[in-house]
Design a protein around this motif. Structure first.
Motif, short mmCIF file in Angstrom:
data_model
loop_
_atom_site.label_atom_id
_atom_site.label_comp_id
_atom_site.label_asym_id
_atom_site.label_seq_id
_atom_site.Cartn_x
_atom_site.Cartn_y
_atom_site.Cartn_z
N TYR A 294 50.02 -8.40 -27.94
CA TYR A 294 49.84 -9.71 -28.51
C TYR A 294 50.69 -10.38 -29.34
N ILE A 295 50.59 -11.69 -29.24
CA ILE A 295 51.01 -12.42 -30.27
C ILE A 295 50.24 -12.45 -31.64
N ILE A 296 50.69 -12.01 -32.88
CA ILE A 296 49.92 -12.06 -33.79
C ILE A 296 50.42 -13.08 -34.96
N LYS A 297 49.70 -13.59 -35.90
CA LYS A 297 49.77 -14.45 -36.86
C LYS A 297 49.61 -13.92 -38.39
N ALA A 298 50.45 -13.86 -39.34
CA ALA A 298 50.33 -13.49 -40.38
C ALA A 298 49.74 -14.24 -41.40
N THR A 299 48.57 -13.93 -41.95
CA THR A 299 47.59 -14.89 -42.77
C THR A 299 47.77 -14.56 -44.22
N ASP A 300 47.92 -13.54 -44.54
CA ASP A 300 47.79 -13.15 -46.04
C ASP A 300 48.39 -11.58 -46.33
N VAL A 301 48.62 -11.36 -47.45
CA VAL A 301 49.42 -10.02 -48.01
C VAL A 301 48.63 -9.47 -48.94
N VAL A 302 48.74 -8.09 -49.09
CA VAL A 302 48.10 -7.30 -50.30
C VAL A 302 49.32 -6.60 -50.76
N LYS A 303 49.09 -6.55 -52.38
CA LYS A 303 50.33 -6.32 -53.10
C LYS A 303 49.65 -5.24 -54.01
N ASP A 304 50.77 -4.34 -54.56
CA ASP A 304 50.41 -3.24 -55.42
C ASP A 304 50.50 -3.95 -56.73
N GLU A 305 50.28 -2.99 -57.89
CA GLU A 305 50.40 -3.51 -59.37
C GLU A 305 51.90 -3.96 -59.65
N ASN A 306 52.95 -3.39 -58.94
CA ASN A 306 54.33 -3.94 -59.21
C ASN A 306 54.77 -5.03 -58.32
N GLY A 307 53.78 -5.66 -57.57
CA GLY A 307 54.09 -6.89 -56.82
C GLY A 307 54.72 -6.41 -55.34
N ASP A 308 54.62 -5.26 -55.02
CA ASP A 308 55.10 -4.77 -53.71
C ASP A 308 54.25 -5.15 -52.61
#
Length: 548
Positions: A416-430
């Protein structure tokens, strides 16, 4: 790989002229040989000679022997004999006859007796150092040995006793009596036999005297009826001695020697002595280390035999010494693998992607090869948790970035085609996870109003397998390490191996050893033969990037 290459060179032109002149009545009379010494594993330079000698025999309908030049028992082992046989067969060739120079030890001895009786060979008691001093230099003639004028009877007696084992190593040698003032150093009474109280891998302890290479090689060719004795240019100055040995042995057949330039390839060494040094010192993981220019190393790396043959055809056969670009070998591998390698998906730096609007797993059918339907298809599970490569996602990027960007679309290979809607980051901002959604109706189709930036590979997190990937770089930092001052090890590339642990699709569990696959968008990889785990060696990148 189908390619129209004109198979002609100066050696084939000589053969054609020999046939036209009537020197040989039929193309089937052409007889070549490949004569390696079993003192190490074959390298890519030997592959050029194998392709040349066996290729000529095949194209003319003639014969090609595999003959082991096993005249030095101190350096030779049966391990190397078996490895050489395996390499020749792996390259796709089959010898007509298998011989060993040791098969002819009695005939060599008889020829040496014949030389002594003719007054053209004598036993010398001088040490190796004394003989070197007596040979003179390129600008000064040699000095005759004080033993040069021994009688035929004395020489026959001493040589017979040499064979009987009465003397220690180095006490005596048999030398040809030719010309100590010859401008060709090889003709200044060269040694024909030396004493070696060593057991031989073929003849055991039957002999304690062993013939020198130039003498044995020439007579072996004559005994076997070789028509065109093809060797590399360093033996050009040895040709007068070759002819002298054949002529004075009074053989019924007189072969002729022809020389071509040896193969030198960038960032490599083509010397068994230096390759042995790398192995014995532990700088590499044995003779078949994928960084080595050995045939067994290339095979373990995943190079197809067709690619090595194609490379040898492309570089041709000449008398000019030159340095072949490494890229030519890489391109030959790419050209072959692009046609023959099935595709698989892998991610080397996994980044988790969660699809919020997919509630069930789907089995997708994906072609094994996009340009060859006959290669079939495979089933891949598509779930709501995937891995993509970290390099394939950015929160922000310009239009040149053709991968996944936050609030933008990308197509997953075969899915499929996908769309990125959000991100999850760790305590270092990665970023440790991308939240995305599939575009309904986009499986194998475009959707109006939706434009994907590009296509990226993926694997399902639910059934992905752990893979260890070995990415190899050149073994040396200099194009011509043999031509550099200092020690060879000064120029070893300390970053020639990069190991990565990634994720691959489950089909890789069944990957045959040393069979290359294209990891889509990454490169060509083959399963390693020295590990029982899923270790894959990079055969070659998808495009040449060395020096970028």
């Amino acid at each position: 790989m189908s390619e129209n290459i004109v198979r002609t060179n100066f050696i084939r032109q000589i053969i054609d002229k020999d046939l036209e002149s009537g020197k040989y009545q039929s193309p089937s009379d052409i007889h070549t040989r490949f004569p390696p010494e079993p003192n190490g594993y074959l390298h890519i330079g030997h592959a050029k000679s194998i392709c040349l000698n066996f290729g000529i025999a095949k194209d003319y309908g003639g014969r090609c022997n595999l003959r082991f030049d096993d005249t030095n028992p101190t350096k030779e082992e049966i391990e190397y004999v078996e490895a050489i046989k395996a390499d020749v067969e792996w390259l796709g060739f089959k010898w007509d006859d298998l011989f060993y120079a040791s098969d002819y030890f009695e005939k060599f001895y008889e020829a040496a007796i014949h030389f002594i009786k003719k007054g053209i060979a004598y036993v010398d008691d001088s040490s190796a150092e004394e003989i070197r001093e007596m040979r003179g230099t390129l600008t000064a003639p040699g000095v005759e040995s004080p033993y040069r004028n021994r009688t035929v009877e004395e020489n026959l007696d001493l040589f017979t006793r040499m064979r009987a084992g009465e003397f220690k190593d180095g006490e005596k040698v048999l030398r040809a009596k030719i010309d100590m003032s010859s401008p060709n150093m090889n003709m200044r009474d060269p040694a024909l036999y030396r004493i070696r109280h060593e057991s031989h891998h073929q003849t055991g302890d039957a002999w304690c005297i062993y013939p020198m290479y130039d003498f044995a090689h020439a007579l072996s060719d004559a005994i076997e009826g070789i028509t065109h004795s093809i060797c590399t240019l360093e033996f050009e100055d040895h040709r007068p001695l070759y002819d002298w040995c054949v002529e004075n042995a009074e053989m019924p057949h007189a072969p002729h020697q022809y020389e071509f330039s040896r193969l030198n390839i960038e960032y490599n060494v083509m010397s068994k002595r230096l390759l042995t040094q790398l192995v014995s010192s532990g700088f590499v993981d044995g003779w078949n280390d994928p960084r080595m220019p050995t045939i067994s190393g290339l095979r373990r790396r995943g190079c197809p035999p067709e690619a090595l043959r194609l490379f040898c055809e492309r570089i041709g056969v000449t008398k000019s010494e030159n340095m072949i670009e490494l890229q030519q070998l890489s391109q030959s591998m790419r050209d072959v693998l692009n046609e023959k390698a099935d595709r698989r998906m892998a991610v080397l730096e996994p980044l988790k992607v969660t699809l919020t609007n997919l509630n069930h797993d789907e089995m997708l059918t994906i072609a094994n090869h996009p340009q060859d339907e006959t290669r079939g298809t495979r089933e891949i599970n598509f779930s709501n948790t995937l891995y993509i490569d970290k390099a394939d996602f950015q929160e922000e990027a310009n239009k040149k970035y053709k991968r996944l960007v936050l609030d933008n679309y990308v197509r997953l290979r075969g899915a499929y085609i996908i769309k990125a809607t959000d991100v999850v980051k760790d305590e270092n901002g990665d970023i440790i996870e991308v939240i995305a959604e599939i575009v309904p109706g986009s499986l194998g189709k475009n959707v109006e109003g939706v434009k994907a930036r590009g296509v990226i590979q993926w694997v399902s997190a639910k059934d992905a397998v752990d893979i260890t990937v070995h990415n190899y770089d050149v073994l040396f930092t200099e194009k011509n390490p043999q031509g550099m001052p200092g020690e060879l090890t000064d120029y070893l590339n300390k970053d020639s191996l990069h190991i990565t642990v990634g994720k691959g699709e489950p089909a890789l569990l069944d990957a045959p050893i040393e069979e290359a696959y294209q990891f889509e968008r990454i490169g060509y990889y083959a399963r390693d033969s020295k590990s029982d785990k899923l270790v894959f060696n990079r055969v070659v990148e998808l495009k040449d990037s060395f020096g970028e």
